[in-house]
Design a protein around this motif. Structure first.
Motif, mmCIF file in Angstrom:
data_model
loop_
_atom_site.group_PDB
_atom_site.id
_atom_site.type_symbol
_atom_site.label_atom_id
_atom_site.label_comp_id
_atom_site.label_asym_id
_atom_site.label_seq_id
_atom_site.Cartn_x
_atom_site.Cartn_y
_atom_site.Cartn_z
ATOM 1 N N ALA A 134 29.357 53.465 26.443
ATOM 2 C CA ALA A 134 29.744 52.138 26.681
ATOM 3 C C ALA A 134 29.869 51.664 28.052
ATOM 4 C CB ALA A 134 31.183 52.021 26.032
ATOM 5 N N VAL A 135 29.842 50.475 28.313
ATOM 6 C CA VAL A 135 29.736 49.845 29.715
ATOM 7 C C VAL A 135 31.139 49.518 30.045
ATOM 8 C CG1 VAL A 135 29.271 48.072 31.301
ATOM 9 C CG2 VAL A 135 27.633 49.094 29.561
ATOM 10 N N LEU A 136 31.825 49.737 31.287
ATOM 11 C CA LEU A 136 32.831 49.538 31.533
ATOM 12 C C LEU A 136 33.039 48.402 32.479
ATOM 13 C CD1 LEU A 136 36.086 50.436 31.704
ATOM 14 C CD2 LEU A 136 35.600 51.476 33.807
ATOM 15 N N LEU A 137 33.854 47.451 32.283
ATOM 16 C CA LEU A 137 34.103 46.078 33.047
ATOM 17 C C LEU A 137 35.427 45.948 33.550
ATOM 18 C CD1 LEU A 137 32.884 43.427 34.037
ATOM 19 C CD2 LEU A 137 33.492 42.605 31.796
ATOM 20 N N VAL A 138 35.678 46.134 34.762
ATOM 21 C CA VAL A 138 37.050 45.939 35.425
ATOM 22 C C VAL A 138 37.238 44.819 36.123
ATOM 23 C CG1 VAL A 138 38.677 47.318 36.801
ATOM 24 C CG2 VAL A 138 37.011 48.732 35.629
ATOM 25 N N CYS A 139 38.473 44.199 35.890
ATOM 26 C CA CYS A 139 38.924 42.966 36.436
ATOM 27 C C CYS A 139 40.137 43.422 37.383
ATOM 28 C CB CYS A 139 39.478 42.075 35.339
ATOM 29 S SG CYS A 139 40.096 40.619 36.553
ATOM 30 N N LEU A 140 39.925 43.518 38.839
ATOM 31 C CA LEU A 140 41.032 43.478 39.542
ATOM 32 C C LEU A 140 41.599 42.017 40.025
ATOM 33 C CD1 LEU A 140 38.849 45.994 41.719
ATOM 34 C CD2 LEU A 140 40.608 46.601 40.183
ATOM 35 N N ASP A 141 42.689 42.006 39.401
ATOM 36 C CA ASP A 141 43.269 40.539 39.689
ATOM 37 C C ASP A 141 43.981 40.683 40.886
ATOM 38 O OD1 ASP A 141 44.046 38.175 39.463
ATOM 39 O OD2 ASP A 141 45.259 38.383 37.688
ATOM 40 N N ASP A 142 44.179 39.587 41.780
ATOM 41 C CA ASP A 142 44.745 39.692 42.941
ATOM 42 C C ASP A 142 44.123 40.691 43.812
ATOM 43 O OD1 ASP A 142 46.311 37.077 43.397
ATOM 44 O OD2 ASP A 142 47.601 38.191 41.729
ATOM 45 N N ALA A 143 43.049 41.143 43.990
ATOM 46 C CA ALA A 143 42.430 42.128 44.550
ATOM 47 C C ALA A 143 42.811 42.150 46.122
ATOM 48 C CB ALA A 143 40.869 42.120 44.393
ATOM 49 N N ASN A 144 43.160 41.164 46.665
ATOM 50 C CA ASN A 144 43.463 40.661 47.924
ATOM 51 C C ASN A 144 44.700 41.803 48.209
ATOM 52 O OD1 ASN A 144 44.035 38.324 46.288
ATOM 53 N ND2 ASN A 144 45.691 38.330 47.686
ATOM 54 N N TYR A 145 45.547 42.204 47.325
ATOM 55 C CA TYR A 145 46.624 43.159 47.458
ATOM 56 C C TYR A 145 45.987 44.575 47.834
ATOM 57 C CZ TYR A 145 50.418 39.931 46.127
ATOM 58 O OH TYR A 145 51.219 38.830 46.183
ATOM 59 N N VAL A 173 32.575 45.051 38.081
ATOM 60 C CA VAL A 173 33.745 44.734 38.669
ATOM 61 C C VAL A 173 33.861 43.153 38.898
ATOM 62 C CG1 VAL A 173 35.336 44.835 40.712
ATOM 63 C CG2 VAL A 173 33.873 46.916 39.826
ATOM 64 N N ILE A 174 34.777 42.664 38.313
ATOM 65 C CA ILE A 174 35.407 41.428 38.443
ATOM 66 C C ILE A 174 36.534 41.295 39.466
ATOM 67 C CG2 ILE A 174 36.045 39.156 37.480
ATOM 68 C CD1 ILE A 174 34.677 39.940 34.833
ATOM 69 N N THR A 175 36.399 40.791 40.695
ATOM 70 C CA THR A 175 37.448 40.638 41.657
ATOM 71 C C THR A 175 38.031 39.248 41.445
ATOM 72 O OG1 THR A 175 36.350 40.150 43.446
ATOM 73 C CG2 THR A 175 36.842 42.473 42.872
ATOM 74 N N ILE A 176 39.610 39.026 41.546
ATOM 75 C CA ILE A 176 40.000 37.996 41.551
ATOM 76 C C ILE A 176 40.787 37.615 42.890
ATOM 77 C CG2 ILE A 176 41.827 36.271 40.506
ATOM 78 C CD1 ILE A 176 41.003 37.370 37.744
ATOM 79 N N ILE A 177 40.578 36.777 43.621
ATOM 80 C CA ILE A 177 41.070 36.391 44.847
ATOM 81 C C ILE A 177 41.736 35.111 45.183
ATOM 82 C CG2 ILE A 177 40.524 36.327 47.551
ATOM 83 C CD1 ILE A 177 40.181 38.933 46.442
ATOM 84 N N SER A 178 43.112 35.231 45.338
ATOM 85 C CA SER A 178 43.761 33.932 45.512
ATOM 86 C C SER A 178 44.125 33.470 46.948
ATOM 87 C CB SER A 178 45.138 34.092 44.626
ATOM 88 O OG SER A 178 44.976 34.213 43.239
ATOM 89 N N ASP A 179 43.599 34.405 47.666
ATOM 90 C CA ASP A 179 43.986 34.220 49.306
ATOM 91 C C ASP A 179 42.806 33.659 49.901
ATOM 92 O OD1 ASP A 179 44.274 34.338 52.006
ATOM 93 O OD2 ASP A 179 45.165 36.313 52.019
ATOM 94 N N MET A 180 42.665 32.332 50.111
ATOM 95 C CA MET A 180 41.298 31.606 50.519
ATOM 96 C C MET A 180 41.064 31.956 51.893
ATOM 97 S SD MET A 180 40.548 30.266 48.138
ATOM 98 C CE MET A 180 39.238 29.034 48.411
#
Length: 374
Positions: A134-145, A173-180
């Motif tokens: 299987a393929v692993l898909l990782v979301c790193l939410d608030d990766a700025n931390y 990898v999906i990274t979510i960044i909230s710090d502009m």
């Protein structure tokens, strides 16, 4: 007692869960293009290839997390070829903690509590992926931390280079960044940048009409008819726009209705909203403080207490006054200040003079910070 007052067992809420910050709405509007673009990036995983890496970037409360979670839910319903794993980096912000969450998702149980090295944990994760094909898909939410904790390059390198030591392992990898202010590609090591090569999906702030539509959907789902008049609803939309964060509006709806219930009324009035806003406007502060270590909380509280007495706070002078009580060195102190600045808890501004002096100013009322810290 007036007949229209709420009885003890009555409520204004049709479904109070609708007003929880992590609630997944059945109808999710105004993010169709972002969902499509993200789905396109993930699609290679269905053919057994690595998904394209993605950065989802936008201010807090612009639908980034909900978009990813809805896509992950759809993946889990329709295929076993991709295993999506969501990581909240405000909570799990070390390489070991992140891979522990991945292991837990793959095995449905946590890793051994002690005595497990990272290499052992990593090898087990790779073996499971290989066995499952299987393929692993990782979301790193608030990766700025991860950036604040100086872990971002280590985490991404381990995830994206795993196939080199483990044949058949494929990870996206999906990274979510909230710090502009964060440019992730400028922050990671060259060894990471060469394999990361992400596409960026931007989440623009919601317009006033979009916020009005989203909040109206929550009202129809979560409150009984007649609880919220159009005038009071427009006031809530106005306060939400002022904060710039949709989550504040959702929290404001909930707290306003609770205030009305507390006063045994069947309709929300202006005073309910005004009282609720005094708390809801600090939603970012409250959620941010929860993620801080005891050491960081101690420093933030000390700065807030000092700011009640000092008109101007010089970073060097603040350290000299606090170093003995907090027992931290200047390097660590400086790192924490930079983290506070990135988290929008303080402003760090340079003042020209004899050298470059850094001035600390709080973004929030110091008494409110002290109150939230306890």
């Amino acid at each position: 007692m007036k007949k229209d007052l709420l009885m003890w067992d009555e409520t204004l809420f049709r479904d109070v869960e609708v007003f929880e910050i992590d609630y997944m709405p059945e109808q999710f509007d105004f993010r169709d293009s972002q969902i499509r673009e993200l789905a396109i990036n993930v699609k290679p995983g269905l053919a057994g290839a690595r998904p394209l890496n993605t950065i989802c970037k936008g201010l807090p409360g612009t639908g980034k997390t909900t978009t990813v979670k809805m896509l992950f839910s759809d993946i889990e319903e329709k295929t076993k070829k991709i295993i999506p794993v969501y990581i909240n980096c405000q909570i799990d912000n070390t390489k070991f903690a992140i891979f522990s969450q991945i292991y837990k998702k793959l095995t449905k149980r946590p890793p051994p509590a002690s005595g497990t090295s990272f290499k052992n944990l990593f090898d087990q994760v790779c073996k499971i992926l290989s066995d499952k094909d299987a393929v692993l898909l990782v979301c790193l939410d608030d990766a700025n931390y991860l950036l604040y904790e100086k872990e971002i390059s280590n985490v991404l390198y381990t995830l994206l280079r795993s196939h080199e030591a483990n044949e058949g392992v494929r990870i996206g990898v999906i990274t979510i960044i909230s710090d502009m202010t964060v440019d992730l590609m400028q922050e990671v090591d060259n060894r990471v940048a060469s394999v990361f090569r992400p596409s960026e999906i931007y989440f623009a702030p919601y317009s006033q009409s979009e916020i009005s539509e989203i909040l109206n959907q929550r009202v129809m789902q979560g409150l009984y008819p007649g609880v919220l008049s159009s005038d009071i609803f427009e006031l809530i939309v106005e306060q939400t726009m002022k904060s710039g964060d949709l989550r504040v509006g959702i929290d404001l709806l909930k707290r306003s209705a609770l205030n009305a219930e507390k006063d045994a009324r069947k309709e929300i009035v202006k005073d309910d909203v005004c009282r609720a806003y005094l708390i809801s406007k600090y939603l970012h502060l409250s959620s941010s403080v929860k993620t801080l270590s005891d050491e960081e909380k101690g420093l933030l509280k000390a700065i807030a207490q000092m700011s009640q007495k000092e008109k101007e706070m010089n970073a060097g002078s603040v350290f000299d006054e606090l170093k003995d009580s907090l027992k931290i060195g200047y390097t660590r102190y400086s790192e924490i200040l930079k983290k506070f600045d990135s988290m929008r808890l303080i402003n760090l501004n340079y003042k020209e003079g004899k050298g470059r002096t850094r001035l600390i100013t709080l973004r929030y009322d110091p008494s409110r910070i002290i109150d939230i810290l306890g």
